[in-house]
Design an enzyme around this catalytic site. Structure first.
Site, PDB file in Angstrom:
ATOM      1  N   ARG A  81      25.766 -66.367  41.208  1.00 33.49           N
ATOM      2  CA  ARG A  81      26.711 -67.484  41.316  1.00 33.49           C
ATOM      3  C   ARG A  81      25.935 -68.789  41.425  1.00 33.49           C
ATOM      4  NH1 ARG A  81      28.273 -63.527  44.817  1.00 33.49           N
ATOM      5  NH2 ARG A  81      27.339 -64.651  46.556  1.00 33.49           N
TER       6      ARG A  81
ATOM      7  N   GLN B 162      26.055 -51.137  37.691  1.00 30.47           N
ATOM      8  CA  GLN B 162      26.684 -51.688  38.895  1.00 30.47           C
ATOM      9  C   GLN B 162      27.502 -52.942  38.569  1.00 30.47           C
ATOM     10  OE1 GLN B 162      23.747 -52.575  41.920  1.00 30.47           O
ATOM     11  NE2 GLN B 162      25.229 -53.572  43.269  1.00 30.47           N
TER      12      GLN B 162
ATOM     13  N   GLU C  58      14.648 -50.334  51.964  1.00 27.69           N
ATOM     14  CA  GLU C  58      15.584 -50.417  53.085  1.00 27.69           C
ATOM     15  C   GLU C  58      15.075 -49.623  54.288  1.00 27.69           C
ATOM     16  OE1 GLU C  58      19.627 -49.621  52.133  1.00 27.69           O
ATOM     17  OE2 GLU C  58      19.501 -50.544  50.139  1.00 27.69           O
TER      18      GLU C  58
ATOM     19  N   ARG D  15      21.298 -51.777  37.758  1.00 26.89           N
ATOM     20  CA  ARG D  15      21.986 -53.070  37.899  1.00 26.89           C
ATOM     21  C   ARG D  15      23.041 -53.309  36.825  1.00 26.89           C
ATOM     22  NH1 ARG D  15      21.018 -54.122  43.101  1.00 26.89           N
ATOM     23  NH2 ARG D  15      18.786 -54.094  43.544  1.00 26.89           N
TER      24      ARG D  15
ATOM     25  N   THR E  73      19.226 -41.581  46.166  1.00 26.61           N
ATOM     26  CA  THR E  73      18.789 -42.417  47.284  1.00 26.61           C
ATOM     27  C   THR E  73      17.678 -41.631  47.967  1.00 26.61           C
ATOM     28  OG1 THR E  73      21.048 -43.244  47.557  1.00 26.61           O
ATOM     29  CG2 THR E  73      19.507 -43.591  49.394  1.00 26.61           C
TER      30      THR E  73
ATOM     31  N   GLU F 142      15.636 -50.611  45.955  1.00 28.00           N
ATOM     32  CA  GLU F 142      15.986 -51.419  47.119  1.00 28.00           C
ATOM     33  C   GLU F 142      15.203 -50.847  48.297  1.00 28.00           C
ATOM     34  OE1 GLU F 142      20.320 -51.807  47.462  1.00 28.00           O
ATOM     35  OE2 GLU F 142      20.143 -53.419  45.983  1.00 28.00           O
TER      36      GLU F 142
ATOM     37  N   GLU G 161      15.224 -59.364  42.563  1.00 25.03           N
ATOM     38  CA  GLU G 161      14.780 -60.593  43.210  1.00 25.03           C
ATOM     39  C   GLU G 161      13.348 -60.956  42.790  1.00 25.03           C
ATOM     40  OE1 GLU G 161      16.285 -58.560  46.918  1.00 25.03           O
ATOM     41  OE2 GLU G 161      16.203 -60.631  47.638  1.00 25.03           O
TER      42      GLU G 161
ATOM     43  N   TYR H 278      31.645 -52.749  39.415  1.00 28.60           N
ATOM     44  CA  TYR H 278      31.819 -52.941  40.866  1.00 28.60           C
ATOM     45  C   TYR H 278      33.074 -53.697  41.282  1.00 28.60           C
ATOM     46  CZ  TYR H 278      30.527 -57.841  41.522  1.00 28.60           C
ATOM     47  OH  TYR H 278      30.521 -59.200  41.530  1.00 28.60           O
TER      48      TYR H 278
ATOM     49  N   ASP I 120      16.987 -47.178  47.913  1.00 29.69           N
ATOM     50  CA  ASP I 120      18.316 -47.034  47.327  1.00 29.69           C
ATOM     51  C   ASP I 120      18.247 -47.461  45.865  1.00 29.69           C
ATOM     52  OD1 ASP I 120      21.030 -46.448  47.383  1.00 29.69           O
ATOM     53  OD2 ASP I 120      21.565 -48.536  47.767  1.00 29.69           O
TER      54      ASP I 120
ATOM     55  N   LYS J 154      24.684 -46.699  41.952  1.00 30.53           N
ATOM     56  CA  LYS J 154      23.911 -46.349  43.152  1.00 30.53           C
ATOM     57  C   LYS J 154      23.898 -44.849  43.441  1.00 30.53           C
ATOM     58  CE  LYS J 154      23.540 -50.618  45.013  1.00 30.53           C
ATOM     59  NZ  LYS J 154      22.307 -51.171  45.607  1.00 30.53           N
TER      60      LYS J 154
ATOM     61  N   ASP K 118      25.731 -47.864  53.392  1.00 33.06           N
ATOM     62  CA  ASP K 118      24.685 -48.839  53.111  1.00 33.06           C
ATOM     63  C   ASP K 118      25.216 -50.233  53.415  1.00 33.06           C
ATOM     64  OD1 ASP K 118      22.132 -49.502  52.396  1.00 33.06           O
ATOM     65  OD2 ASP K 118      22.563 -49.648  50.261  1.00 33.06           O
TER      66      ASP K 118
ATOM     67  N   TYR L  14      24.208 -54.617  53.932  1.00 41.74           N
ATOM     68  CA  TYR L  14      23.801 -55.754  53.100  1.00 41.74           C
ATOM     69  C   TYR L  14      23.371 -56.817  54.099  1.00 41.74           C
ATOM     70  CZ  TYR L  14      24.874 -58.842  48.999  1.00 41.74           C
ATOM     71  OH  TYR L  14      24.848 -59.689  47.920  1.00 41.74           O
TER      72      TYR L  14
ATOM     73  N   HIS M 100      18.162 -61.583  51.213  1.00 40.87           N
ATOM     74  CA  HIS M 100      18.576 -60.779  50.056  1.00 40.87           C
ATOM     75  C   HIS M 100      19.955 -61.198  49.560  1.00 40.87           C
ATOM     76  CE1 HIS M 100      19.390 -57.392  47.446  1.00 40.87           C
ATOM     77  NE2 HIS M 100      20.440 -57.066  48.162  1.00 40.87           N
TER      78      HIS M 100
ATOM     79  N   THR N 132      18.935 -53.860  51.116  1.00 41.60           N
ATOM     80  CA  THR N 132      17.616 -54.379  50.739  1.00 41.60           C
ATOM     81  C   THR N 132      17.077 -55.320  51.793  1.00 41.60           C
ATOM     82  OG1 THR N 132      18.375 -54.343  48.470  1.00 41.60           O
ATOM     83  CG2 THR N 132      16.329 -55.530  48.907  1.00 41.60           C
TER      84      THR N 132
END
Lengths: 398, 398
Positions: free
Chosen positions: A135, A229, A190, A226, A246, A188, A347, A233, A222, A242, A119, A121, A126, A333
């Site tokens: 952040r 994760q 995708e 959250r 899927t 997600e 999001e 992670y 997917d 995850k 997968d 990114y 996204h 995503t």
């Protein structure tokens, strides 16, 4: 010639599309067990029957596309041309008619036996959204490597499931000492790419060789937990957040059906390294549509995706990693710049801050038990036509 | 009774061991194609021949252990007991003798068709070393989640290769705009666990059910390109830095051979959550030995590994992820507390600061082209015996 099989107005499965899947009649007749078919209008043509008695027919009379895919791009083109001829001419019409099944009378299986699942990114919107959410103090939302390489990771191939499979809410560690069902179950939306022709260990596959290896496209959801994760992670990436499920759409739309959908990727700055240079345009104008309990909540535009599938493939193999038939890799995503184009609930609800309001008056940040998520997509076809992808759908069970 | 097949003093493959592999005679005779065998002394017994004409024999006459493994733990125990009886009694001795091959006259294949490959990070000394190397400013070298869960991620199943496969030095992005062959090619000495019996989607496998699903143990060298890994791994974990090759030993030592090697895991503080509680001890007293060009450079003690393989399996499935026959999961680098027990060059050379000095006077920080790395291991057997694992070996080619 036009197609003698009726294709209803607005059908996903036109003569220009001819996607491949694995089906099984719900009630007897026409051979036994799962086999490969091509969707046309509201029906599916049994390819195993059409090539019965030949080695190709044997490769089509199995529970996945893999044996057919392994035959490589010349055979893919041959079968596609033959199927088109069957549906356009009367040569084999009587025999075809006996081997057409109504889609509502067949069960659709996982189309491929998944080898490795990767997968990416690859959507800038996204990645930037997640950067802003997690952040907020950093002015640049993208991490330093993001515009230099398509960031990706391996997912769990064994839990790739076909559309319609219920998705059980996973349990796990939500934080230190905090165990229970995920409280932040997400989707997600995708786009996935199915590798047909393998490559040798130690031999990178260039961006220009993309269509020699990749057979076609599926839709992917997917599912993501959250909270699991976020806690797990660092430093090795997502794992249990995850790996529980899927979902993929049952119809693999061949690249050959997407010629009119090809577009350049967005301007890439800094210029990618030579091995990532896009020799031909493999951006794709796919328009996704995400529905929650039947209500459209987002329309992510795949064409804005920063890294093309040819670039992702070249990146995956530049270190000499080999490809196998059945490898599946997905975009990550797909999100556009506008809020109604975001491809995940984290999001759409901005990490739960702004709940989505649904038509029935209820609100959602993340998924509730009983929620059904369906992703559809279409792309322009030749001559103003439309290529549909069917759908990938799943309902959350507690 | 004792074994009538000669077992040389110090052999890895005693009657108490009886590891499984897939072999093919280099020159004709005794059937065709790869098949499952059991190693004894300097020979391998052709199990496909011993069960010829039965359904089990058909499952043994294939190029991987998977069909045999899928039969489950009762069948594993039955075959092990039967093989032992064949080698201890004269009942079928003449027939056995016709189906024994000298190990130096067979080629060994990858023992399993790998379904999903998961790599953990279960050695505290290793995780702490990497923390000290990469985050020297932080007093606590472990990340906050490390003692709460076995950190792991999915690797590339398609590039798991058998011992002896040359390892091509991978190229990739070493930093922004810096492309070329890795300058920091490393090894990771690991212990791998082979899943035999599958589990259902949505149903976690408890620590207590470990031996109902896991068949046996292999040695793993998870080759790593540290520069590629460092540049790519945020935020989704290692990808190209690991996916070019993972070597495994050809002999799968069954759990049944490791009863005398079982030890408790180290004290775990904080106490693991209920789903990670170790109901029986599945720590294992395996003593690894890492050689570089024939010279032993490290002796990592697997018994110090923080998380047991039963805990890793329970963690992998706690979210409902299913297991498939052929799933392989590995411990991550095995390191002890002492510098001569570190299982990777990044630790042995402390990120290249203190080169290793080899017997031939040369120095190494990371691997050079032509270098051969071999990992061996042994464990205590019943009655003071010794269970050997054979070896996993690979030579770097430029």
């Amino acid at each position: 010639m036009s197609c003698w099989v009726p294709v209803p107005e607005g059908s996903d499965f036109t003569l220009e599309n001819l996607p491949y899947g694995v089906f099984e009649p719900r009630r007897g007749g026409g051979g036994h067990g799962p086999r490969v078919g091509v969707a046309i209008g509201d029906q599916v043509l049994d390819l195993a029957a059409m090539w019965a008695g030949t080695p190709l027919g044997a490769d089509l009379a199995t529970g996945s596309l893999n044996r057919f895919l392994r035959r490589g791009p010349r055979e893919w083109a041959y079968v596609r041309a033959e199927v088109r001829r069957m549906l356009e001419t009367d040569e084999r019409r009587l025999f075809c008619e006996r081997n057409l099944y109504r889609l509502d009378e067949v069960a659709l299986r996982l189309p491929i036996e998944v080898a490795d699942y990767v997968d990416f990114y690859a959507s800038e919107a996204h990645a930037a959204n997640l950067g802003r959410i997690f952040r907020p103090e950093t002015p640049e939302p993208l991490l330093p490597n993001w515009k230099h390489l398509p960031v990706g990771y391996h997912g769990r191939a064994g839990t790739v499931v076909p559309s319609g499979t219920p998705v059980r809410r996973p349990a796990g560690q939500r934080a230190a000492g905090d165990f229970g069902p995920t409280l932040r179950l997400d989707i997600e939306a995708e786009v996935g790419f199915v590798v047909g022709a393998p490559s040798a260990l130690g031999e990178p596959v260039s961006t220009g060789a993309f269509a020699e290896h990749v057979f076609g496209v599926v839709l992917v959801n997917d599912w993501s937990a959250r909270d699991l994760q976020r806690w797990e992670y660092q430093p090795l990436g997502p794992f249990l957040g995850k790996s529980f499920a899927t979902s993929v759409s049952p119809w693999v739309v061949p690249l050959a059906a997407l010629e009119a959908a090809r577009v350049p990727v967005p301007v890439q700055e800094p210029e990618p390294l030579a091995y990532l240079a896009e020799k031909e345009s493999w951006g794709l104008d796919l328009r996704l549509e995400v529905s929650l309990n039947g209500e459209v909540v987002s329309r992510p535009p795949y064409r804005d995706t920063y890294w093309s599938p040819a670039q992702m493939l070249a990146h995956t193999t530049v270190n000499g990693a080999s490809l196998r038939t059945g490898d599946l890799y997905a975009s990550g995503t797909v999100s556009g710049r506008e809020p109604d184009q975001f491809g995940s609930l984290i999001e759409l609800s901005w990490n739960g801050e702004w709940p989505l309001r649904l038509a029935d008056g209820s609100e959602r940040t993340f998924l509730q038990d009983g929620d059904t998520v369906t992703i559809r997509a279409s792309a322009p076809g030749v001559g103003g036509g439309r290529i549909g992808f069917g759908e990938v759908s799943g309902t959350v069970v507690g």
